[in-house]
Motif scaffolding. Structure first.
Motif, PDB file in Angstrom:
ATOM      1  N   ALA A 163       0.823  -1.221   0.000  1.00 26.85           N
ATOM      2  CA  ALA A 163       0.000   0.000   0.000  1.00 26.85           C
ATOM      3  C   ALA A 163       0.851   1.263   0.000  1.00 26.85           C
ATOM      4  O   ALA A 163       0.464   2.284  -0.551  1.00 26.85           O
ATOM      5  N   SER A 164       2.055   1.208   0.607  1.00 29.37           N
ATOM      6  CA  SER A 164       2.875   2.420   0.661  1.00 29.37           C
ATOM      7  C   SER A 164       3.792   2.540  -0.565  1.00 29.37           C
ATOM      8  O   SER A 164       4.501   3.523  -0.719  1.00 29.37           O
ATOM      9  N   SER A 165       3.774   1.534  -1.421  1.00 31.04           N
ATOM     10  CA  SER A 165       4.653   1.542  -2.595  1.00 31.04           C
ATOM     11  C   SER A 165       4.261   2.655  -3.564  1.00 31.04           C
ATOM     12  O   SER A 165       3.090   3.002  -3.711  1.00 31.04           O
ATOM     13  N   ALA A 166       5.270   3.217  -4.219  1.00 33.07           N
ATOM     14  CA  ALA A 166       4.999   4.274  -5.208  1.00 33.07           C
ATOM     15  C   ALA A 166       4.578   3.647  -6.538  1.00 33.07           C
ATOM     16  O   ALA A 166       4.202   4.349  -7.466  1.00 33.07           O
ATOM     17  N   TYR A 167       4.679   2.315  -6.634  1.00 38.86           N
ATOM     18  CA  TYR A 167       4.405   1.655  -7.910  1.00 38.86           C
ATOM     19  C   TYR A 167       3.099   0.874  -7.888  1.00 38.86           C
ATOM     20  O   TYR A 167       2.689   0.343  -6.862  1.00 38.86           O
ATOM     21  N   CYS A 168       2.471   0.808  -9.047  1.00 41.64           N
ATOM     22  CA  CYS A 168       1.282  -0.030  -9.219  1.00 41.64           C
ATOM     23  C   CYS A 168       1.586  -1.034 -10.315  1.00 41.64           C
ATOM     24  O   CYS A 168       2.411  -0.776 -11.183  1.00 41.64           O
ATOM     25  N   LEU A 169       0.920  -2.166 -10.271  1.00 41.32           N
ATOM     26  CA  LEU A 169       1.005  -3.106 -11.390  1.00 41.32           C
ATOM     27  C   LEU A 169      -0.162  -2.790 -12.314  1.00 41.32           C
ATOM     28  O   LEU A 169      -1.310  -2.735 -11.871  1.00 41.32           O
ATOM     29  N   VAL A 170       0.148  -2.568 -13.592  1.00 42.84           N
ATOM     30  CA  VAL A 170      -0.890  -2.195 -14.560  1.00 42.84           C
ATOM     31  C   VAL A 170      -0.982  -3.288 -15.620  1.00 42.84           C
ATOM     32  O   VAL A 170       0.026  -3.643 -16.226  1.00 42.84           O
ATOM     33  N   TYR A 171      -2.175  -3.820 -15.804  1.00 44.89           N
ATOM     34  CA  TYR A 171      -2.375  -4.907 -16.760  1.00 44.89           C
ATOM     35  C   TYR A 171      -3.384  -4.516 -17.834  1.00 44.89           C
ATOM     36  O   TYR A 171      -4.387  -3.856 -17.546  1.00 44.89           O
ATOM     37  N   GLN A 172      -3.092  -4.943 -19.050  1.00 47.88           N
ATOM     38  CA  GLN A 172      -4.121  -4.854 -20.096  1.00 47.88           C
ATOM     39  C   GLN A 172      -4.889  -6.166 -20.039  1.00 47.88           C
ATOM     40  O   GLN A 172      -4.292  -7.239 -20.128  1.00 47.88           O
ATOM     41  N   THR A 173      -6.187  -6.094 -19.881  1.00 46.00           N
ATOM     42  CA  THR A 173      -7.003  -7.312 -19.798  1.00 46.00           C
ATOM     43  C   THR A 173      -7.368  -7.763 -21.220  1.00 46.00           C
ATOM     44  O   THR A 173      -7.119  -7.035 -22.174  1.00 46.00           O
ATOM     45  N   PRO A 174      -8.002  -8.932 -21.367  1.00 45.75           N
ATOM     46  CA  PRO A 174      -8.389  -9.369 -22.724  1.00 45.75           C
ATOM     47  C   PRO A 174      -9.619  -8.624 -23.263  1.00 45.75           C
ATOM     48  O   PRO A 174     -10.054  -8.885 -24.377  1.00 45.75           O
ATOM     49  N   VAL A 175     -10.170  -7.719 -22.459  1.00 44.78           N
ATOM     50  CA  VAL A 175     -11.377  -6.997 -22.886  1.00 44.78           C
ATOM     51  C   VAL A 175     -10.995  -5.868 -23.848  1.00 44.78           C
ATOM     52  O   VAL A 175     -10.058  -5.124 -23.591  1.00 44.78           O
ATOM     53  N   GLN A 176     -11.743  -5.750 -24.948  1.00 48.46           N
ATOM     54  CA  GLN A 176     -11.439  -4.702 -25.923  1.00 48.46           C
ATOM     55  C   GLN A 176     -11.938  -3.343 -25.433  1.00 48.46           C
ATOM     56  O   GLN A 176     -13.017  -3.233 -24.869  1.00 48.46           O
ATOM     57  N   ASP A 177     -11.127  -2.315 -25.658  1.00 51.69           N
ATOM     58  CA  ASP A 177     -11.548  -0.936 -25.384  1.00 51.69           C
ATOM     59  C   ASP A 177     -12.501  -0.532 -26.500  1.00 51.69           C
ATOM     60  O   ASP A 177     -12.136  -0.532 -27.666  1.00 51.69           O
ATOM     61  N   THR A 178     -13.732  -0.213 -26.148  1.00 49.08           N
ATOM     62  CA  THR A 178     -14.750   0.058 -27.185  1.00 49.08           C
ATOM     63  C   THR A 178     -15.034   1.555 -27.367  1.00 49.08           C
ATOM     64  O   THR A 178     -15.988   1.918 -28.050  1.00 49.08           O
ATOM     65  N   ARG A 179     -14.206   2.422 -26.780  1.00 51.01           N
ATOM     66  CA  ARG A 179     -14.502   3.856 -26.874  1.00 51.01           C
ATOM     67  C   ARG A 179     -14.269   4.416 -28.275  1.00 51.01           C
ATOM     68  O   ARG A 179     -14.617   5.556 -28.540  1.00 51.01           O
ATOM     69  N   CYS A 180     -13.664   3.616 -29.166  1.00 54.69           N
ATOM     70  CA  CYS A 180     -13.391   4.134 -30.510  1.00 54.69           C
ATOM     71  C   CYS A 180     -13.902   3.193 -31.602  1.00 54.69           C
ATOM     72  O   CYS A 180     -13.502   3.305 -32.760  1.00 54.69           O
ATOM     73  N   THR A 181     -14.784   2.268 -31.234  1.00 55.00           N
ATOM     74  CA  THR A 181     -15.197   1.283 -32.241  1.00 55.00           C
ATOM     75  C   THR A 181     -16.454   1.692 -33.021  1.00 55.00           C
ATOM     76  O   THR A 181     -16.778   1.090 -34.031  1.00 55.00           O
TER      77      THR A 181
END
Length: 290
Positions: free
Chosen positions: A38-56
């Motif tokens: 919780a005190s770490s300055a870093y986060c783990l960021v993942y791209q999931t298999p879900v498609q981003d649909t904001r531009c489709t």
């Protein structure tokens, strides 16, 4: 149901890519070796298999375009990929001088529209020559390394948009004949558009690949469309589209003979000189003679 997951300590957040959490840059692997707390300055960021649909979502222009814009390239130079990027960034369909049922079935609905309908944001063409060029008010001219373009078009000709020609075909008489006729076309295509094009934006395929968002912004501004940052981030996570060959298939032989290289290299130097003569950026360094 979201394309992005961010983990910090025991907490997990879901959402869409943003300027802060984009999918553009991987972090230094060493930062990810420890377990983040919780005190770490870093986060783990993942791209999931879900498609981003904001531009489709895409549609035809509601009023006919006043400026008739070509998306011009030599075959095999990434025209279909550029159309995918433009459609997703602007939300408008692109048209085509030709009709390709395979492209239509993959979602390029502008394929069936007459190329002069002016209901599309720009129109794909491989044509050159004064008459064909002067029909357009302006053009995005997409240029790709001729070595790569020739190989891509040869693959398409003999194995479709996503396939690869067999080694047997590469070693047949078809390949040298193809290079002899198509290499000069690669050069004359650019030279004609530089000579007869009324208003040009020159985009190098390699630059677009390397700096997707900045180059796409240039293209969209040239098309006179305002695009949101969210939409561009969405394009970035859907950057490949449906027409990318899976990985470059490495050959265990060099398809280009010295004679072919000499021919292509002369054309590269001619095109580079012509671009600079018109105050455009010259060809990327990697083109220059193999």
């Amino acid at each position: 149901e979201f394309p992005l997951a961010v983990i910090r300590g025991q907490e997990c957040y879901c959402g869409f890519p943003t300027g802060r959490f984009s999918l553009r840059h991987g972090a230094d692997g060493q930062l990810c070796s420890g377990t983040p707390n919780a005190s770490s300055a870093y986060c783990l960021v993942y791209q999931t298999p879900v498609q981003d649909t904001r531009c489709t979502d895409r549609r035809f222009l509601t009023t006919k375009s006043k400026v008739f814009v070509a998306l011009s390239s030599f075959p095999g130079a990434g025209n279909t990929w550029a159309r995918h990027l433009i459609e997703h960034a602007t939300g408008y369909y692109t048209g085509s001088y030709y009709f390709d049922g395979a492209l239509y079935n993959k979602g390029f609905k502008g394929e069936k529209d007459h190329w002069r309908s002016r209901r599309t944001i720009c129109v794909k063409t491989h044509e050159s020559g004064k008459t064909e060029i002067e029909m357009f008010d302006s053009a995005i001219l997409l240029i790709r390394n001729p070595y790569k373009s020739l190989m891509a078009e040869f693959n398409r000709k003999f194995a479709g948009h996503l396939g690869y020609a067999t080694d047997r075909t590469w070693k047949s008489k078809e390949w040298p004949d193809f290079v002899n006729s198509y290499a000069s076309w690669w050069a004359s295509h650019v030279l004609d558009w530089l000579k007869y094009g009324k208003r040009l934006l020159v985009i190098h395929y390699e630059d677009l690949k390397q700096s997707l968002i900045p180059k796409l912004k240039e293209m969209v501004e040239f098309l006179n469309v305002t695009v949101t940052e969210d939409r561009l981030l969405c394009v970035e996570s859907n950057r490949d589209g449906n027409f990318k060959r899976s990985g470059a298939k490495q050959k265990d032989f060099e398809p280009f003979t010295q004679e072919m290289k000499d021919l292509i290299n002369r054309y590269i130097l001619t095109v580079d000189e012509a671009l600079r003569g018109r105050n455009f950026t010259g060809l990327p360094r990697e083109y220059v003679p193999r």
